[in-house]
Design an enzyme around this catalytic site. Structure first.
Site, PDB file in Angstrom:
ATOM      1  N   LYS A 145       0.851  -1.197   0.000  1.00 18.02           N
ATOM      2  CA  LYS A 145       0.000   0.000   0.000  1.00 18.02           C
ATOM      3  C   LYS A 145       0.884   1.243   0.000  1.00 18.02           C
ATOM      4  O   LYS A 145       1.937   1.256   0.656  1.00 18.02           O
ATOM      5  CB  LYS A 145      -0.890  -0.025   1.254  1.00 18.02           C
ATOM      6  CG  LYS A 145      -1.901   1.104   1.334  1.00 18.02           C
ATOM      7  CD  LYS A 145      -2.773   0.962   2.583  1.00 18.02           C
ATOM      8  CE  LYS A 145      -3.868   2.009   2.646  1.00 18.02           C
ATOM      9  NZ  LYS A 145      -4.715   1.892   3.849  1.00 18.02           N
TER      10      LYS A 145
ATOM     11  N   SER B   5      -9.705   1.784   3.019  1.00 19.79           N
ATOM     12  CA  SER B   5      -8.879   2.526   2.103  1.00 19.79           C
ATOM     13  C   SER B   5      -7.849   1.675   1.362  1.00 19.79           C
ATOM     14  O   SER B   5      -7.311   2.106   0.360  1.00 19.79           O
ATOM     15  CB  SER B   5      -8.135   3.626   2.876  1.00 19.79           C
ATOM     16  OG  SER B   5      -7.277   3.058   3.836  1.00 19.79           O
TER      17      SER B   5
ATOM     18  N   SER C 220      -9.741  -0.420   7.293  1.00 17.59           N
ATOM     19  CA  SER C 220      -9.194  -0.400   5.927  1.00 17.59           C
ATOM     20  C   SER C 220      -8.469  -1.639   5.458  1.00 17.59           C
ATOM     21  O   SER C 220      -8.131  -1.744   4.284  1.00 17.59           O
ATOM     22  CB  SER C 220      -8.269   0.797   5.760  1.00 17.59           C
ATOM     23  OG  SER C 220      -9.046   1.949   5.615  1.00 17.59           O
TER      24      SER C 220
HETATM   25  N1  GLN Z   1     -13.121   4.173   6.380  1.00 21.12           N
HETATM   26  C1  GLN Z   1     -12.443   4.665   7.526  1.00 21.12           C
HETATM   27  C2  GLN Z   1     -12.021   6.096   7.303  1.00 21.12           C
HETATM   28  O1  GLN Z   1     -12.341   6.604   6.302  1.00 21.12           O
HETATM   29  C3  GLN Z   1     -11.271   3.785   7.851  1.00 21.12           C
HETATM   30  C4  GLN Z   1     -10.087   4.072   7.044  1.00 21.12           C
HETATM   31  C5  GLN Z   1      -8.896   3.310   7.478  1.00 21.12           C
HETATM   32  O2  GLN Z   1      -8.991   2.316   8.191  1.00 21.12           O
HETATM   33  N2  GLN Z   1      -7.750   3.800   7.066  1.00 21.12           N
HETATM   34  O3  GLN Z   1     -11.389   6.702   8.087  1.00 21.12           O
END
Ligand code: GLN
Length: 491
Positions: free
Chosen positions: A78, A153, A177
Site C-alpha cells: 500500500k 482505504s 481499511s
Molecule cells: N473508512 C475509515 C475512514 O475513512 C477507515 C479508514 C482506514 O482504516 N484507514 O477513516
C-alpha cells in the site's frame, strides 16, 4: 505448483530448493500486474526492477546463503509505507513525487526475510475513505465486478491480491481499511493488535488507531506475514516488548471449546443484507459443529463507535497532516517569486491544491474538534467514551475468546453510490471502527459469495495480543468453506 493458487511457504520452499527461480516467480506476477492494472488501477507504481532483486535472491541461494522465510516472494505494498527509492504517495497529489530516503520498519523486516517489492498500491487519499474513490490516482475497480468498489482505504491491496497480481500485499487499518476491502474482494485481511506492529515509516493518519497488516490469499499466509512484521521497534515507542509468537507453527484448526461472543448490537433485524446475515448464521453453524460454544453479549458503546471514531480520527489527522506545508517536502504550489509572497497565501495555495476534498473535510472537522472552545465538548468527550468502549470490550473478553460479526452491512457497493454522501460512507464503517478504538486484533476471512456474485467475509475479533485465536478460527472456517484463494473470472 500453480502460482495462481500457491501459498507463500510453498513458493518460498520451491525457490529455495531451486525448483523454480525467484526471477520466474517475480516475472510471472510482474507480467500479470502490467496486463491487468489498466483494468483495475490497483497499482500506482509498478516496480519493474523487482526482477533485479529476484536475481540477487537466486544468486544468494546458489551460494547456499540463508535467504529467509519469504525468500524471493514479490509483494504489493500500500502506498502508505515508505519504501526507500520508490515513490510513496499516500494516494495524494501532495506526495505525488515523494521518494522516501528510508524504509518503514515493516518493509525492512520483510526485505530481511527475502521479500521483494513488486509495486506500490492505490488507496484512498491518506487512507481516508471506504471505497478507494478519494485517491488522487483515481478509483480502483473490484475484480469480481468492475462496476463495484473494492472497498477502502486499502482498495488497491485488496484488488491486486484478489486478482492475484501479487503473492501477498500489505495494508493499513485505522478504522477497517484492511478488513472491509478484504471482505469486498474475497481475501484474508488481518489487523493486528495496536502495538504489535511498528508504525515507523508509515504515513500517519490517526496515530492512536493506525496499524499495518497482511492482506493475502490464505490464513496461513497471514500468519506468516504477521510473524515477519511484528515485534518491538525502538523507533516506535508504542510497540510492545512482548516476544512475537510463532503464529505459523501454532496455527491449528482445533477450536474445540472456544467461546464465541455474538454482540446483540451488531445483529439487529433489518440492518444486514440478507446474504451477509445468512453468512453469519452459516458461520455459527459450522463453528458449533466444531465444538464452539456461543454466548450473546452486549457492548453498548459500539452504538456510538462511528461518532467516536470520526472525532478521534479527524482530530489526529488534522494534527498529523499539518506537516504538509510545502516547505519541507512534498508538493509546493507554483509561485514565481517566493520572496514576495505572504506565508499564509503560501500555505493556503499549497494545501488547497495538494489535498483532495475528503482530506480537507477531515482536517476542518478535526481542527474544529481540537479548537479551544470545543475541545472538551468533542475531542475530550470522544476520548472518554472511547475508554468506556475499551472497558466494555475488556469485560466481554472475560466471557469469550473471539467475537464473531459481519465486516460490513453488505457486500461491495457500486462505484459512485456513496461518494457524494460522506455520512453514508462513514456509516459503512459501523462494524470495524470499534476494533481500532479498543486496540484489538481483527480479521476478515472469506466466507461466501452473494447472489450478485460478490464475496462476503466474516469478521473475527479477540482480546489484545490474541491474534492466534482468530487465526485458528479463521483457519478452521477456511478449511470448511474452501473460499480462500479464489481468483475471480477473467483473471
Ligand atoms: N473508512 C475509515 C475512514 O475513512 C477507515 C479508514 C482506514 O482504516 N484507514 O477513516
Amino acid at each position: 505448483m500453480d502460482l495462481l493458487t500457491a501459498k507463500i511457504s510453498e513458493v518460498a520452499k520451491n525457490i529455495k530448493q531451486k525448483k523454480i527461480s525467484s526471477f520466474e516467480v517475480c516475472d510471472f506476477f510482474l507480467q500479470r500486474a502490467h496486463k491487468h492494472n489498466p483494468q483495475l488501477n490497483a497499482f500506482i507504481n509498478i516496480n519493474d526492477s523487482v526482477t533485479e532483486g529476484a536475481r540477487k535472491v537466486d544468486q544468494r541461494i546458489a551460494l547456499g546463503e540463508d535467504v529467509g522465510l519469504m525468500a524471493g516472494i514479490p509483494m504489493g505494498i500500500k502506498d502508505m509505507f515508505c519504501t526507500q527509492g520508490l515513490k510513496t504517495t499516500a494516494g495524494s497529489k501532495i506526495l505525488e513525487n515523494f521518494v522516501p530516503p528510508y524504509d518503514a520498519t515493516v518493509i525492512d523486516r520483510l526485505k530481511k526475510q527475502g521479500a521483494l517489492i513488486l509495486g506500490k498500491l492505490n488507496q484512498d487519499e491518506f487512507a481516508m475513505g471506504s471505497s478507494n474513490e478519494t485517491s488522487f490516482f483515481g478509483p480502483v475497480k473490484n475484480p469480481w465486478n468492475l462496476e463495484y468498489v473494492p472497498g477502502g482505504s486499502s482498495g488497491g491491496s485488496a484488488a491486486a491480491q484478489s486478482a492475484r497480481l501479487s503473492m501477498a500485499t500489505l495494508g493499513t487499518d485505522t478504522g477497517g481499511s484492511i478488513r472491509q476491502p478484504a471482505h469486498f474482494c474475497g481475501i484474508v485481511g488481518l489487523k493486528p493488535t495496536y502495538g504489535r506492529v511498528s508504525r515507523f515509516g508509515i504515513v500517519a493518519y490517526a496515530s492512536s488507531l493506525d496499524q499495518a497488516g497482511p492482506m493475502v490469499s490464505y490464513v496461513e499466509d497471514a500468519a506468516l506475514v504477521l510473524e515477519v512484521i511484528s515485534g518491538f521497534d525502538p523507533k516506535d515507542s508504542t510497540t510492545t516488548q512482548r516476544k512475537v509468537p510463532s503464529f505459523t507453527k501454532d496455527l491449528s484448526e482445533n477450536i474445540k471449546g472456544y467461546k464465541v461472543g455474538i454482540l446483540k448490537e451488531y445483529l439487529k433485524k433489518g440492518v444486514l443484507h440478507p446474504d451477509v446475515e445468512k453468512s453469519v448464521d452459516d458461520a455459527m453453524s459450522i463453528l458449533k459443529s466444531q465444538g464452539c460454544e456461543f454466548i450473546e453479549l452486549s457492548v453498548p458503546m459500539t452504538e456510538v463507535a462511528v461518532s467516536i471514531y470520526y472525532l478521534v480520527a479527524t482530530s489526529e489527522a488534522s494534527s498529523n497532516l499539518a506537516r504538509y506545508d510545502g516547505v519541507k517536502y512534498g508538493y509546493r504550489a507554483p509561485f514565481k517569486q517566493l520572496s514576495s509572497i505572504d506565508l499564509d497565501e503560501f500555505y493556503m495555495s499549497t494545501r488547497g491544491e495538494g489535498f483532495g476534498k475528503e482530506v480537507k473535510r477531515r482536517i476542518m472537522l478535526g481542527t474544529y474538534c481540537l479548537s479551544s472552545g470545543y475541545y472538551d465538548a468533542y475531542y475530550n468527550k470522544a476520548c472518554q467514551v472511547r475508554r468506556k468502549l475499551s472497558e466494555e470490550f475488556q469485560q466481554a473478553f472475560t466471557k469469550c475468546d473471539v467475537i464473531l460479526s459481519p465486516v460490513a452491512t453488505s457486500p461491495a457497493f457500486k462505484l459512485g453510490d456513496k461518494i457524494s454522501n460522506p455520512l453514508a460512507m462513514y456509516l459503512n464503517d459501523i462494524f470495524t471502527v470499534s476494533t481500532n478504538l479498543a486496540g484489538l486484533p481483527g480479521m476478515s476471512v472469506p466466507f461466501s459469495i452473494s447472489k450478485e456474485g460478490l464475496p462476503i467475509g466474516i469478521q473475527l475479533q479477540a482480546a489484545p495480543f490474541n491474534e492466534q485465536k482468530i487465526l485458528n478460527m479463521a483457519f478452521n472456517l477456511e478449511n470448511a468453506t474452501k473460499m480462500s484463494g479464489k481468483v475471480p473470472y477473467g483473471f
